[in-house]
Design a protein around this motif. Structure first.
Motif, PDB file in Angstrom:
ATOM      1  N   CYS A 176       0.932  -1.200  -0.043  1.00  0.00           N
ATOM      2  CA  CYS A 176       0.072   0.045  -0.047  1.00  0.00           C
ATOM      3  C   CYS A 176       0.704   1.252  -0.075  1.00  0.00           C
ATOM      4  O   CYS A 176       0.273   2.310   0.229  1.00  0.00           O
ATOM      5  CB  CYS A 176      -0.981   0.108   1.078  1.00  0.00           C
ATOM      6  SG  CYS A 176      -1.908  -1.500   1.559  1.00  0.00           S
ATOM      7  N   LEU A 204      -7.980  12.064  -7.015  1.00  0.00           N
ATOM      8  CA  LEU A 204      -8.411  10.974  -7.096  1.00  0.00           C
ATOM      9  C   LEU A 204      -7.441  10.356  -7.785  1.00  0.00           C
ATOM     10  O   LEU A 204      -7.340  10.043  -8.961  1.00  0.00           O
ATOM     11  CB  LEU A 204      -9.842  10.844  -7.975  1.00  0.00           C
ATOM     12  CG  LEU A 204     -10.538   9.505  -8.027  1.00  0.00           C
ATOM     13  CD1 LEU A 204     -11.285   9.124  -6.780  1.00  0.00           C
ATOM     14  CD2 LEU A 204     -11.636   9.582  -8.984  1.00  0.00           C
ATOM     15  N   GLN A 205      -6.400  10.065  -7.114  1.00  0.00           N
ATOM     16  CA  GLN A 205      -5.210   9.479  -7.797  1.00  0.00           C
ATOM     17  C   GLN A 205      -4.693   8.540  -6.509  1.00  0.00           C
ATOM     18  O   GLN A 205      -4.878   8.809  -5.354  1.00  0.00           O
ATOM     19  CB  GLN A 205      -4.112  10.325  -8.108  1.00  0.00           C
ATOM     20  CG  GLN A 205      -3.435  11.039  -7.247  1.00  0.00           C
ATOM     21  CD  GLN A 205      -2.225  11.696  -7.546  1.00  0.00           C
ATOM     22  OE1 GLN A 205      -1.029  11.459  -7.416  1.00  0.00           O
ATOM     23  NE2 GLN A 205      -2.374  12.524  -8.448  1.00  0.00           N
ATOM     24  N   SER A 206      -3.938   7.335  -6.700  1.00  0.00           N
ATOM     25  CA  SER A 206      -3.392   6.639  -5.779  1.00  0.00           C
ATOM     26  C   SER A 206      -2.568   7.239  -5.006  1.00  0.00           C
ATOM     27  O   SER A 206      -1.778   7.882  -5.114  1.00  0.00           O
ATOM     28  CB  SER A 206      -2.817   5.183  -6.547  1.00  0.00           C
ATOM     29  OG  SER A 206      -1.728   5.840  -7.297  1.00  0.00           O
ATOM     30  N   LEU A 207      -2.772   6.669  -3.630  1.00  0.00           N
ATOM     31  CA  LEU A 207      -1.780   7.124  -2.682  1.00  0.00           C
ATOM     32  C   LEU A 207      -1.979   8.374  -2.344  1.00  0.00           C
ATOM     33  O   LEU A 207      -1.024   9.063  -1.561  1.00  0.00           O
ATOM     34  CB  LEU A 207      -0.226   6.830  -3.133  1.00  0.00           C
ATOM     35  CG  LEU A 207      -0.094   5.284  -3.334  1.00  0.00           C
ATOM     36  CD1 LEU A 207       1.252   5.102  -3.604  1.00  0.00           C
ATOM     37  CD2 LEU A 207      -0.084   4.509  -2.002  1.00  0.00           C
ATOM     38  N   TYR A 263      -2.124   8.533   1.614  1.00  0.00           N
ATOM     39  CA  TYR A 263      -0.834   8.449   2.026  1.00  0.00           C
ATOM     40  C   TYR A 263       0.320   9.427   1.969  1.00  0.00           C
ATOM     41  O   TYR A 263       0.828   9.864   3.010  1.00  0.00           O
ATOM     42  CB  TYR A 263      -0.500   6.947   1.506  1.00  0.00           C
ATOM     43  CG  TYR A 263       0.907   6.685   2.019  1.00  0.00           C
ATOM     44  CD1 TYR A 263       1.271   6.647   3.359  1.00  0.00           C
ATOM     45  CD2 TYR A 263       2.079   6.630   1.195  1.00  0.00           C
ATOM     46  CE1 TYR A 263       2.487   6.360   3.910  1.00  0.00           C
ATOM     47  CE2 TYR A 263       3.264   6.531   1.609  1.00  0.00           C
ATOM     48  CZ  TYR A 263       3.654   6.182   2.833  1.00  0.00           C
ATOM     49  OH  TYR A 263       4.938   6.072   3.453  1.00  0.00           O
ATOM     50  N   LYS A 264       0.131  10.069   0.803  1.00  0.00           N
ATOM     51  CA  LYS A 264       1.294  11.165   0.347  1.00  0.00           C
ATOM     52  C   LYS A 264       1.082  12.176   1.236  1.00  0.00           C
ATOM     53  O   LYS A 264       1.935  12.937   1.783  1.00  0.00           O
ATOM     54  CB  LYS A 264       1.549  11.052  -0.874  1.00  0.00           C
ATOM     55  CG  LYS A 264       2.000  10.128  -1.859  1.00  0.00           C
ATOM     56  CD  LYS A 264       2.443  10.351  -2.846  1.00  0.00           C
ATOM     57  CE  LYS A 264       1.423  10.420  -4.039  1.00  0.00           C
ATOM     58  NZ  LYS A 264       1.665  10.574  -5.697  1.00  0.00           N
ATOM     59  N   MET A 288      -1.354   4.724   5.782  1.00  0.00           N
ATOM     60  CA  MET A 288      -0.935   3.566   5.033  1.00  0.00           C
ATOM     61  C   MET A 288      -2.157   2.702   5.003  1.00  0.00           C
ATOM     62  O   MET A 288      -2.512   2.249   6.173  1.00  0.00           O
ATOM     63  CB  MET A 288       0.261   3.002   5.579  1.00  0.00           C
ATOM     64  CG  MET A 288       1.149   2.118   4.191  1.00  0.00           C
ATOM     65  SD  MET A 288       2.563   1.534   4.949  1.00  0.00           S
ATOM     66  CE  MET A 288       3.584   3.062   5.284  1.00  0.00           C
ATOM     67  N   GLY A 289      -2.517   2.124   3.892  1.00  0.00           N
ATOM     68  CA  GLY A 289      -3.570   1.021   3.685  1.00  0.00           C
ATOM     69  C   GLY A 289      -4.823   1.675   3.112  1.00  0.00           C
ATOM     70  O   GLY A 289      -4.965   2.891   3.154  1.00  0.00           O
ATOM     71  N   ASP A 290      -5.838   0.818   3.323  1.00  0.00           N
ATOM     72  CA  ASP A 290      -7.022   1.031   2.990  1.00  0.00           C
ATOM     73  C   ASP A 290      -7.475   2.281   3.858  1.00  0.00           C
ATOM     74  O   ASP A 290      -7.304   2.345   5.065  1.00  0.00           O
ATOM     75  CB  ASP A 290      -8.316  -0.063   3.041  1.00  0.00           C
ATOM     76  CG  ASP A 290      -8.067  -0.860   2.200  1.00  0.00           C
ATOM     77  OD1 ASP A 290      -7.168  -1.108   1.205  1.00  0.00           O
ATOM     78  OD2 ASP A 290      -8.987  -1.899   1.929  1.00  0.00           O
ATOM     79  N   PHE A 335      -6.889  -1.125  -1.425  1.00  0.00           N
ATOM     80  CA  PHE A 335      -5.697  -1.603  -1.927  1.00  0.00           C
ATOM     81  C   PHE A 335      -6.097  -3.221  -2.654  1.00  0.00           C
ATOM     82  O   PHE A 335      -5.415  -4.139  -2.198  1.00  0.00           O
ATOM     83  CB  PHE A 335      -4.587  -1.526  -1.310  1.00  0.00           C
ATOM     84  CG  PHE A 335      -3.979  -0.224  -1.030  1.00  0.00           C
ATOM     85  CD1 PHE A 335      -3.173   0.385  -2.279  1.00  0.00           C
ATOM     86  CD2 PHE A 335      -4.401   0.585  -0.130  1.00  0.00           C
ATOM     87  CE1 PHE A 335      -2.919   1.564  -2.182  1.00  0.00           C
ATOM     88  CE2 PHE A 335      -4.072   2.055   0.015  1.00  0.00           C
ATOM     89  CZ  PHE A 335      -3.196   2.430  -0.950  1.00  0.00           C
ATOM     90  N   VAL A 338      -7.202   5.982 -13.514  1.00  0.00           N
ATOM     91  CA  VAL A 338      -6.404   7.097 -13.097  1.00  0.00           C
ATOM     92  C   VAL A 338      -4.927   6.758 -12.660  1.00  0.00           C
ATOM     93  O   VAL A 338      -4.786   5.587 -12.518  1.00  0.00           O
ATOM     94  CB  VAL A 338      -7.290   8.027 -12.040  1.00  0.00           C
ATOM     95  CG1 VAL A 338      -8.341   8.561 -12.133  1.00  0.00           C
ATOM     96  CG2 VAL A 338      -7.248   7.013 -10.718  1.00  0.00           C
ATOM     97  N   SER A 339      -4.143   7.714 -12.376  1.00  0.00           N
ATOM     98  CA  SER A 339      -2.731   7.605 -12.258  1.00  0.00           C
ATOM     99  C   SER A 339      -2.527   7.076 -10.725  1.00  0.00           C
ATOM    100  O   SER A 339      -3.245   7.355  -9.748  1.00  0.00           O
ATOM    101  CB  SER A 339      -1.911   8.643 -12.681  1.00  0.00           C
ATOM    102  OG  SER A 339      -2.025   9.633 -11.728  1.00  0.00           O
TER     103      SER A 339
END
Lengths: 185, 185, 185, 185, 185, 185
Positions: free
Chosen positions: D179, E17-20, E23-24, E29-31, E72, F184-185
Motif C-alpha cells: 500500500c 482521485l489518484q493512488s496514494l 498516504y502521501k 497507509m493502507g485502506d 488496495f 487514473v494514475s
C-alpha cells in the motif's frame, strides 16, 4: 455482450486498441465486439507485441476486416484463450461459407503458407482487449498473405457480423455453462 | 502441462472426473491431459451437469475416446473457454486427417445432426476439470451419434495423442503470449 | 521460470524496474530473474517506494549485485511474499558460503546495524516486479552498510547465479506443491 | 492477524487441519496462527499430501510443536509461498537462539540429514491452511530426525510464540508494503 | 482501515482521485477514507466517467464535503458495491440526524428531484478509488441540487467523521464476517 | 441476473442455502434471487454461522419472507458487501412504503431493539450464496422481534418482488458502472 458494425471506413493504426474505444465512439457499454473495415498500418511505437518490436517486424495491409473485442475483466491469459476461440470461430464461419482449406496455428489463420490474419491481445488499465484483422486484399503485404476476396467472401460486413454474433453468443453460453454444474470431489 | 496416454481399457462412469485422478493414478503432477478408451455410462447421481439431471438425460456410449483435463486454477469460466478450445482443437485434428464435415456448437461436435462428443467442465476443491468423450462406435447410443470409426479414424490413441499434444502446446503458447505484450491506455 | 546472468556492467537507476525489461533486453519470455552488477542511484522521481519519497530518503551504492524478478501475475501482495522469500534465499545462500551473521528484517538484510540490501516490489501494467540490490562495496553509502566483499564473497556472479537458480527452483516447486494436495473440510 | 498459544496438550491427527478450527476452539476470528504441543500421527486416510499417500509414507512423532495457520483467501499458491516464509521464520528464530546449523529445503528444515519438521498447505472450502510440526523429541520417528530438545530449545512455547509473533507481524508488514508503492510502466 | 479528517479547505478538481493521495499527503497507509471540504470543479480532461464526457456533462459545486476512499485491491466491481454501500451509509447517517426524506438511486442521493451528491469509482495502477462529494451549499450548480445546509447539517466535519467511522467499521465487520462461516454444498 | 417469486409456501430449514437450489427447483440459470414465504427453523447442524454455533444461538420464526441470492463468483467478501447492500435495499423499499423507523446495523435491520431480519452469506463449491429472512409475524421468536405485519406491509410478495427487482437492477447497473470509467494514475 454486444457487437457493433461500423460500416464507414476506419483505418487501424493501433490507437484503436485502447480501453473504452467502442464505448466512446459507438456507445456500447460493457463487453463488446466492434467490426470495421480499413487499412492496417501499425508503426513500431504503437506495437503491443514486444516480440514483433524485438524482431523489427511491422504490420501493413491495404484493406482489412477488423475486430476489436473488449472484456471488462483483468485476466489477460483468459482473454488470450478467448482470442484463440475467436480465431477458431472465424475459421468456422468461413467453413460455413465453403472455405475448408484454412489452418489455425495459435492466433493465426493460414491457407497453406499464406497468412490471412493478424491478432494481438493485451491489458488496458480497466479491461482486456483483442485486435484481429483479416486481410481483404492481399496486395502489397510484407509477407505472403491471402485475403477474404481470394476466399470469395464478398460481403465482408455480413461475414464480420456472423463472427461477432457467434462470438457474443458463445461468451454468453460459456457464462451460463459455469452456472449449471455441481462441483466434484 | 503434460499428457498421458493410458492404453489399457478404462471405462468412464463419472468418478474419474475428480481432482488429482491423473496424478494419483498416472503420476502426472500439475496441469495435465489424460487420454484413455472405454465405455461411458454416467448415472444420474454422478452427473455434474444439472441441466441434464433436470432433463433426466443420461449418457451412454459403448466405446469412447476420453480426455480428462485438469487445470490447477479455480476460475471455472476460464476453464470453460479452454474446454471450447479443446473441442475446436479436436475438430482441427480431424481436419488434418481429412474429416472436414464436422460442425462445432459450443462444447459439442456434430456431423449433420449426429453427435460425436459429450463434454462437461466443473470445479473440484483444488482445481478445474474437463471431461470430453468422443464416440468411437455409434452403436446403441440414446441419441443419433457418429463415431470416430465412421470418420475412418482407426488409430484412436494416435489421434488422441495428437489432440493432447496440440492442446498442451497451445496452453503453453497462451501462457507465453501473456508475457510479451505491453499494456495500452 | 528462467534466469539470465548479465556479466557486462549495468548501472541501476530505477528505469530497469519496468515490465518486460528482461525480455526486451535479454530475450527471456515469462517469469524471470535477471542478475547484473553496477552502481545504484535512484533519484526521487524514479523512486517507487512512497515511504522513501515522503521521508526524502535516497538510495546510492557504488557497486551492487542486482536482481530483477518479474512475475506475470497481478497480485502484488503475493509478489511481496515472494520478495521476502527471495531475501531469505539470499541469506541462505550466504550461509552456505559461511556467512552466518546476517539477520533478515522484512525485505532487508543486516549484519549488526549495517545494511546489506535494498529492495522494492511493485506492479506494472502487465506484471509484478521486484528489485533487490546487494552492496558489493560499502564505500560512500548514505547509511552504514556492509558489502559482499566484506563478507568474503568474491565471485559475485557465481553467488548471484546460485540465488537465481534456487529461487527459480523454489517457484517451480511451489507451483507443483499446489498440485498434489486434496482439499480439507 | 492474531495468534493463540494453547498450552494444554493437544495431539495432532490431521483433523485439526480444517477450516475455522482455531476460531471454533479458541475464538480467534480472521487470519490466525495456533500453537500447541502434542504427538503427531496422521493415518493414510487423513493425509492431505497425495505424494505421501502414493509413496505410502506416514507421519509420526511422539512430541511436536505444532503451528496451524489459516488465511481467509483462496489462493493456495500464495499460501504455499507464505508457508515457505513461515519455515524461513522458524529457522531465523532458531538462529536468534544460537542454532545456526539448520538448512531449509522448501518446506522442510534439516540439521545435516536429520529432519526437524513436517509441513503441508491446502485449501478448505472457505480458507487456506498450513500445518507445520517441529519435532521436540526425536525418538521413534520413521526417518532420521532431530528435535528442538537436541537444539537446546527448552521453552518450546516461548519459542513458538516468537515464531507466531514474527509471522503475524510480517504478514501485516507485507500487507502494508503493498500500500505504499506507485506502479511502474 | 483508517480515516483522516482534513479540516483545512481543499478544493477538489479531480487530481485528488489518484493512488496514494491520502498516504502521501496525510500519512495513512493502507485502506483509507479521507474527508475534506472545498469547492468541486472537474474539467472534461480530468473526468473519469466517460458517460459524463460523452454527454459533455460537467461537475461544479461551490462548497462540498468530500470523501476519497482507497482500497488496495484491484476488483473495481467490488469497490463499486462498496461505493453503493458508502452512499447508503451517508443516507443512514443523515437519518440519525433526522433527515428522512432522501432517496438513494444507485450512487446518487436525492431529495425529491434535487441532487445531493456526485460520486465515481475507478481503478489506479495499484488500488481502487472512490470519490463522493456532498453539496454543502446548493448555489450556482448546473442542475437542481440540495445541500447539507438545507438539511440542517451544520457541523459537516462531525457528520463526515460519523460517515467515515461507520464505513471503516463496516469494512472491518465485513472482513470478519467472511471468516466465521462454514461452506455449504 | 433474474428473480423468481415462489408463491407456494416453502419452509426454510437451512438446506435451501445450497448451490443451484434456485436453478434445480425453479429453472433460473445464472445469478439469481429467489423469494418465498414460510417458517424458519435452523438446527445447530445446519447452521452456517459458526458464531451462532459457538454461542449456541438458534433461529426460529413462524412466518418469514425469504430471499436466497446466488452469485456465480467465488469472492465471499464481495458477496458480503452485496449482502449489506441487499439489506440497505430492503430498508429503502420499506421507506417507499412509509416505514421510516428502521435502522440497519451490518446485515441486521431493527426497529428500536426489535429485530426484523436474519441473514447469512457463505460459499458453495461453485458460487456464493446469501439468505435473508424477514419476520412477517413476530410471534414466538426467541428474541424480541418485529414483523412486516407490524409495519403494515400486507402484500409481502409484492414487497419481496420490489426488493428483488431493485437488487437485480442494481447488480446490473454496478456491472455497467465498471465499464464506463477510465483508470487514473
Amino acid at each position: 455482450m454486444q457487437y457493433f458494425i461500423q460500416r464507414h471506413p476506419l483505418n487501424y493504426d493501433g490507437s484503436q486498441l485502447q480501453s473504452l474505444f467502442t464505448y466512446k465512439n459507438f456507445g456500447l457499454m460493457g463487453d463488446s465486439v466492434l467490426v470495421f473495415r480499413g487499412s492496417c498500418t501499425v508503426e513500431q511505437n504503437e506495437m503491443v507485441d514486444m516480440e514483433d518490436v524485438v524482431a523489427q517486424d511491422w504490420i501493413h495491409s491495404e484493406d482489412m476486416l477488423h475486430f476489436i473485442v473488449e472484456h471488462f475483466d483483468m485476466d489477460l491469459e483468459k482473454t488470450i484463450v478467448r482470442q484463440r476461440l475467436l480465431i477458431a470461430t472465424i475459421k468456422e464461419e468461413l467453413e460455413v461459407r465453403g472455405v475448408t482449406t484454412l489452418r489455425r496455428s495459435g492466433d493465426d489463420l493460414y491457407a497453406g503458407d499464406k497468412k490471412l490474419s493478424v491478432s494481438i491481445a493485451t491489458l488496458s488499465p480497466v479491461s482486456t482487449l483483442v485486435h484481429c484483422g483479416l486481410n481483404i486484399s492481399n496486395h502489397n503485404t510484407p509477407i505472403p498473405t491471402i485475403g477474404l476476396t481470394n476466399l470469395n467472401i464478398d460481403d465482408v460486413f455480413q461475414f464480420g457480423e456472423s463472427v461477432a454474433e457467434h462470438y457474443c453468443a458463445e461468451v454468453l453460453s460459456m457464462r451460463l455453462a459455469r452456472c449449471k454444474v455441481r462441483g466434484v470431489s
